[in-house]
Design a protein around this motif. Structure first.
Motif, PDB file in Angstrom:
ATOM      1  N   VAL A   1      60.178  74.052  41.089  1.00  0.00           N
ATOM      2  CA  VAL A   1      61.298  75.046  41.088  1.00  0.00           C
ATOM      3  C   VAL A   1      60.792  76.052  40.110  1.00  0.00           C
ATOM      4  CG1 VAL A   1      62.950  73.561  41.664  1.00  0.00           C
ATOM      5  CG2 VAL A   1      62.497  73.708  39.503  1.00  0.00           C
ATOM      6  N   PRO A   2      61.216  77.302  40.345  1.00  0.00           N
ATOM      7  CA  PRO A   2      60.996  78.411  39.359  1.00  0.00           C
ATOM      8  C   PRO A   2      61.738  78.275  38.212  1.00  0.00           C
ATOM      9  CG  PRO A   2      62.058  79.277  41.053  1.00  0.00           C
ATOM     10  CD  PRO A   2      61.934  77.673  41.531  1.00  0.00           C
ATOM     11  N   LEU A   3      60.962  77.915  36.954  1.00  0.00           N
ATOM     12  CA  LEU A   3      61.648  77.921  35.769  1.00  0.00           C
ATOM     13  C   LEU A   3      62.421  79.113  35.256  1.00  0.00           C
ATOM     14  CD1 LEU A   3      58.910  76.487  33.254  1.00  0.00           C
ATOM     15  CD2 LEU A   3      61.320  75.473  33.858  1.00  0.00           C
ATOM     16  N   SER A   4      62.014  80.202  35.586  1.00  0.00           N
ATOM     17  CA  SER A   4      62.864  81.445  35.161  1.00  0.00           C
ATOM     18  C   SER A   4      64.195  81.363  35.829  1.00  0.00           C
ATOM     19  CB  SER A   4      62.057  82.647  35.516  1.00  0.00           C
ATOM     20  OG  SER A   4      62.810  83.704  34.825  1.00  0.00           O
ATOM     21  N   GLN A   5      64.033  81.034  36.960  1.00  0.00           N
ATOM     22  CA  GLN A   5      65.564  81.079  37.622  1.00  0.00           C
ATOM     23  C   GLN A   5      66.385  80.142  37.192  1.00  0.00           C
ATOM     24  OE1 GLN A   5      65.636  81.524  41.991  1.00  0.00           O
ATOM     25  NE2 GLN A   5      63.611  82.598  42.114  1.00  0.00           N
ATOM     26  N   ILE A   6      65.961  78.951  37.045  1.00  0.00           N
ATOM     27  CA  ILE A   6      66.681  77.717  36.573  1.00  0.00           C
ATOM     28  C   ILE A   6      67.180  78.050  35.188  1.00  0.00           C
ATOM     29  CG2 ILE A   6      66.892  75.201  35.934  1.00  0.00           C
ATOM     30  CD1 ILE A   6      66.463  76.078  39.101  1.00  0.00           C
TER      31      ILE A   6
ATOM     32  N   HIS B   1      68.470  80.953  19.939  1.00  0.00           N
ATOM     33  CA  HIS B   1      69.377  80.417  20.317  1.00  0.00           C
ATOM     34  C   HIS B   1      69.408  79.576  21.565  1.00  0.00           C
ATOM     35  CE1 HIS B   1      73.917  79.662  21.005  1.00  0.00           C
ATOM     36  NE2 HIS B   1      73.964  80.173  22.153  1.00  0.00           N
ATOM     37  N   TYR B   2      68.645  80.192  22.580  1.00  0.00           N
ATOM     38  CA  TYR B   2      68.761  79.541  24.147  1.00  0.00           C
ATOM     39  C   TYR B   2      67.462  78.718  24.285  1.00  0.00           C
ATOM     40  CZ  TYR B   2      72.529  82.645  25.523  1.00  0.00           C
ATOM     41  OH  TYR B   2      73.740  83.269  25.887  1.00  0.00           O
ATOM     42  N   LEU B   3      66.569  78.666  23.121  1.00  0.00           N
ATOM     43  CA  LEU B   3      65.329  78.023  23.276  1.00  0.00           C
ATOM     44  C   LEU B   3      65.607  76.588  23.296  1.00  0.00           C
ATOM     45  CD1 LEU B   3      62.143  78.413  23.270  1.00  0.00           C
ATOM     46  CD2 LEU B   3      62.249  78.216  20.735  1.00  0.00           C
ATOM     47  N   PRO B   4      66.160  75.857  22.517  1.00  0.00           N
ATOM     48  CA  PRO B   4      66.530  74.345  22.768  1.00  0.00           C
ATOM     49  C   PRO B   4      66.995  74.072  24.243  1.00  0.00           C
ATOM     50  CG  PRO B   4      67.679  75.110  20.965  1.00  0.00           C
ATOM     51  CD  PRO B   4      67.377  76.360  21.484  1.00  0.00           C
ATOM     52  N   LYS B   5      67.936  74.795  24.993  1.00  0.00           N
ATOM     53  CA  LYS B   5      68.251  74.730  26.263  1.00  0.00           C
ATOM     54  C   LYS B   5      67.088  74.922  27.114  1.00  0.00           C
ATOM     55  CE  LYS B   5      71.901  73.705  27.332  1.00  0.00           C
ATOM     56  NZ  LYS B   5      72.340  72.525  27.810  1.00  0.00           N
ATOM     57  N   PHE B   6      66.366  76.138  26.877  1.00  0.00           N
ATOM     58  CA  PHE B   6      65.155  76.338  27.663  1.00  0.00           C
ATOM     59  C   PHE B   6      64.215  75.124  27.833  1.00  0.00           C
ATOM     60  CE2 PHE B   6      65.468  81.253  27.078  1.00  0.00           C
ATOM     61  CZ  PHE B   6      66.368  81.308  27.898  1.00  0.00           C
ATOM     62  N   LYS B   7      63.846  74.516  26.689  1.00  0.00           N
ATOM     63  CA  LYS B   7      62.942  73.536  26.440  1.00  0.00           C
ATOM     64  C   LYS B   7      63.426  72.226  27.230  1.00  0.00           C
ATOM     65  CE  LYS B   7      60.717  74.242  22.126  1.00  0.00           C
ATOM     66  NZ  LYS B   7      60.510  74.062  20.730  1.00  0.00           N
ATOM     67  N   GLN B   8      64.872  72.083  27.344  1.00  0.00           N
ATOM     68  CA  GLN B   8      65.353  70.748  28.124  1.00  0.00           C
ATOM     69  C   GLN B   8      65.219  71.342  29.712  1.00  0.00           C
ATOM     70  OE1 GLN B   8      69.745  70.384  27.161  1.00  0.00           O
ATOM     71  NE2 GLN B   8      69.154  70.315  24.981  1.00  0.00           N
ATOM     72  N   VAL B   9      65.517  72.578  29.840  1.00  0.00           N
ATOM     73  CA  VAL B   9      65.170  72.911  31.481  1.00  0.00           C
ATOM     74  C   VAL B   9      63.584  72.404  31.835  1.00  0.00           C
ATOM     75  CG1 VAL B   9      64.962  74.687  32.980  1.00  0.00           C
ATOM     76  CG2 VAL B   9      66.886  74.673  31.371  1.00  0.00           C
ATOM     77  N   GLU B  10      62.583  72.789  30.922  1.00  0.00           N
ATOM     78  CA  GLU B  10      61.249  72.694  31.188  1.00  0.00           C
ATOM     79  C   GLU B  10      60.832  71.303  31.280  1.00  0.00           C
ATOM     80  OE1 GLU B  10      59.367  74.642  28.010  1.00  0.00           O
ATOM     81  OE2 GLU B  10      59.894  76.732  28.573  1.00  0.00           O
TER      82      GLU B  10
END
Length: 673
Positions: free
Chosen positions: A392-397, A373-382
């Motif tokens: 910036v630390p990816l995990s924190q964002i 569910h969150y994967l598309p948003k994670f890819k946008q963050v990346e």
């Protein structure tokens, strides 16, 4: 009341142990027993119900941890075990402690009965450590009193009566717990006519339930009440707050997704934000604290999830305790869906992970569902973070985005938090070179420090302005007073002239300070806007050198930009051009004029050179900042011109090859003639 114990010489706790026992009440000996067996010891404990049992070594009571737990369960409620020789994590000989506290005159060997008395007296003096064996949690099990075997015509009716009775007792216990405000979790197995069994995990010690809920062992229904054992023994010092944990949770900055399938057997699955499966586990009668302790070993839980659309209270309370986001599917997942989710995920990622039972499968399916569910948003963050000119630390964002922030808000919140802490630290310690930071990140840090300096200077200037205004008012009041009838005759006096000059000077200084404040305000807004533009990728930072030479390039740290700004191109080192090409640069910017021959020289090294006709912001000697749209336009123009020059170079080389070829042919023909 305190009871001191000592194991008789030649005895061992695993084979018919015998003890010496001394009971103290108010510091006086009220009972002494020498050489009593384990049954006699239990009778003595049951008769006096001491607050503490003091020993010099807990393994005189039991041979191992399992046996010690069994011994502790047989003690009266409220009776605790003390090891008097363990103080703040250190073990001391009993004879040494006895002499230190004035209980004996020498450190000679003590008799068992004397040892038992000294243990009791040391405990009375708050010497030693309490052995904590049980959690502050209690398990209550309601089940049938005997097995329901095969029977006659009345067997089915009897089974219905038993199940209904279990349901009634369960409801009574539930009402008592809620009436007294005790937190609990309940697990049960339903049947058509009631319950097969029920289990309560009450988050209170066994002593708090005393008199409220009673154990019962009847012909039809039994109620078993027992404390929950700690995963490891714990010693708490009597003389202070020091606690010795035999196992501590690992601290981790990793953010995780936790899937939970609650029940009498609870399944747990842990996945990180990159989709790696960190752990799968199942266990019977797990409490919330046991689940929290387990998952916290793998990181910081950000998402708690389960496989049903309506979350059980067990899952809700864990999410609340961890301040985590509770993700729920739109509808309950079917068994087939959960099987496909898990099997498909493991096959796609080529993972050889064994799922032992349906509880682990359901928990893993829920965790995978939440991750997808969150994967598309994670890819946008990346993608967003990849384009930033600083790290910036990816995990924190990702964690901030999961909790409801937009990507831009998450990045800005991280920047503000990091640099506010840097500014506070810079007041205490000298600035140190940042590690693992890009050049732009260092520049933004310097800029923020500069903003704070400007703000401080601004405050100082405002104080000076206020002081000057106050001084001006005082002077005006003085002048008004001097203009009265009493001072008309001395208006031309030197004092009035001096005050008038001070007033004029104050007015001049006031106007000057006001201009400085306005200038500082404009600079402050400009720098703030520039920082936000860099963070929002509306501007581009380009490395800057004065001249294009090998030495200038060598002074730069690791170079990874596709562009570079050179102040002066009147001198160009061909070796520097080759080095720029090897480092992957494509575009050279300058404010100086560049002739066509120099452009050809750059083009031969696959470098575009553009002379800027726009204003440039110099942040320092190391960087130049351009608006992104301006940079993109210049880059497009430069690369297009580079392509044209490369075509001309190729044409020229072809023409030279043809000329050479013609000359060779003419020479061959002349030789033949």
């Amino acid at each position: 009341m305190i009871m001191g114990l000592d194991l008789m010489p030649g005895c061992a706790p695993e084979s018919e142990p015998r003890y010496s026992a001394v009971v103290l009440k108010g510091g006086k000996v009220i009972e002494k027993k020498n050489d009593i067996g384990i049954i006699g010891l239990y009778s003595l404990i049951k008769r006096y119900k001491p607050d503490f049992i003091a020993v010099d070594n807990i393994y005189e009571l039991a041979v191992n941890r399992k046996a010690l737990i069994k011994f502790a369960k047989k003690l009266p409620l409220g009776t605790k075990i003390i090891q008097v020789t363990r103080i703040d994590g250190e073990d001391y000989p009993l004879e040494v402690l006895a002499k230190k506290y004035g209980l004996v005159e020498s450190e000679s060997k003590l008799s068992p009965i004397r040892t038992a008395e000294i243990c009791a007296r040391l405990a009375l003096m708050n010497v030693g450590s309490i052995v904590e064996i049980f959690e502050n949690e209690t398990r209550i099990v309601v089940s049938r009193g005997r097995s329901l075997g095969s029977g006659g015509m009345s067997q089915a009716r009897y089974q219905r009566n038993i199940r209904g009775l279990i349901l009634r007792v369960t409801r009574e216990i539930k009402e008592k717990l809620e009436k007294n405000g005790l937190d609990y979790d309940i697990f049960f197995r339903k049947s058509d006519s009631g319950l097969e069994w029920s289990l309560f995990i009450v988050y209170a010690s066994r002593e708090k339930l005393y008199g409220l809920i009673r154990p019962k062992k009847g012909h039809d229904v039994q109620v078993i009440i027992e404390p929950i054992v700690k995963s490891e023994l714990l010693f708490r010092s009597l003389s202070g707050d020091k606690v010795e944990y035999y196992r501590k949770l690992r601290e981790s900055a990793r953010h995780i997704i936790v899937g939970i399938d609650p029940g009498i057997t609870t399944g747990i699955a842990v996945i990180d934000f990159s989709g790696s499966i960190l752990s799968i586990k199942s266990g019977r009668e797990l409490s919330r604290s046991a689940v929290i302790e387990f998952v916290s070993n793998y990181g910081k839980p950000v998402v708690i999830t389960t496989d049903v659309a309506k979350a059980p209270n067990f899952v809700k309370k864990i999410a609340s305790a961890l301040s985590a986001v509770l993700y729920l599917p739109e509808r309950n997942l079917t068994i087939e869906e959960k099987r496909e989710i898990v099997q498909g995920y493991l096959e796609r990622n080529r993972l050889n992970i064994k799922v032992s039972n349906s509880h682990e499968r359901d928990a893993l399916a829920a965790a995978i569902k939440a991750y997808q569910h969150y994967l598309p948003k994670f890819k946008q963050v990346e993608d967003y973070v990849k384009e930033l000119p600083f790290k910036v630390p990816l995990s924190q964002i990702k964690a901030l985005v999961v909790k409801g922030k937009t990507i831009k808000e998450a990045v800005q919140q991280y920047i503000e938090r990091v640099y506010s802490s840097k500014v506070k630290c810079s007041e205490k310690v000298p600035a140190q070179p940042a590690s693992e930071q890009t050049k732009l990140l260092e520049k933004i840090s310097n800029y923020i420090n500069r903003i704070n300096e400007l703000e401080l200077e601004n405050l100082k200037l405002k104080e000076q302005v206020n002081k000057l205004i106050s001084e001006k008012e005082e002077i005006i009041q003085t002048i008004d007073f001097m203009r009265t009838q009493y001072f008309k005759e001395i208006m031309k006096d030197r004092t009035f002239y001096t005050l008038q000059m001070r007033l004029n000077k104050a007015n001049l200084q006031l106007r000057e300070k006001e201009r400085e404040i306005e200038l500082l305000k404009k600079k402050l807004e400009y720098w703030k806007g520039m920082a936000l533009d860099l963070a929002a990728r509306k501007a581009v930072a380009i490395p800057r050198i004065k001249v294009l030479s090998l030495s200038a390039l060598s002074e730069m740290e690791e170079f990874s930009s596709e562009s570079i700004f050179v102040d002066n191109l009147s001198f160009v080192d061909n070796r520097a051009l080759k080095k720029l090409k090897d480092r992957g640069a494509r575009l050279v910017l300058t404010c100086s004029n560049v002739n066509r021959d120099d452009k050809f020289k750059f083009a031969e090294n696959n470098l575009a050179v553009v002379s800027l006709k726009v204003s440039v912001l110099y942040l320092s000697d190391r960087f130049v900042v351009l608006p992104r749209d301006t940079y993109d336009s210049i880059k497009e123009q430069g690369l297009k011109e580079l392509e044209n020059l490369r075509d001309l170079i190729i044409e020229k080389k072809i023409e030279e090859i043809l000329d050479e070829y013609r000359k060779e042919r003419i020479k061959i023909l002349l030789n033949k003639e």
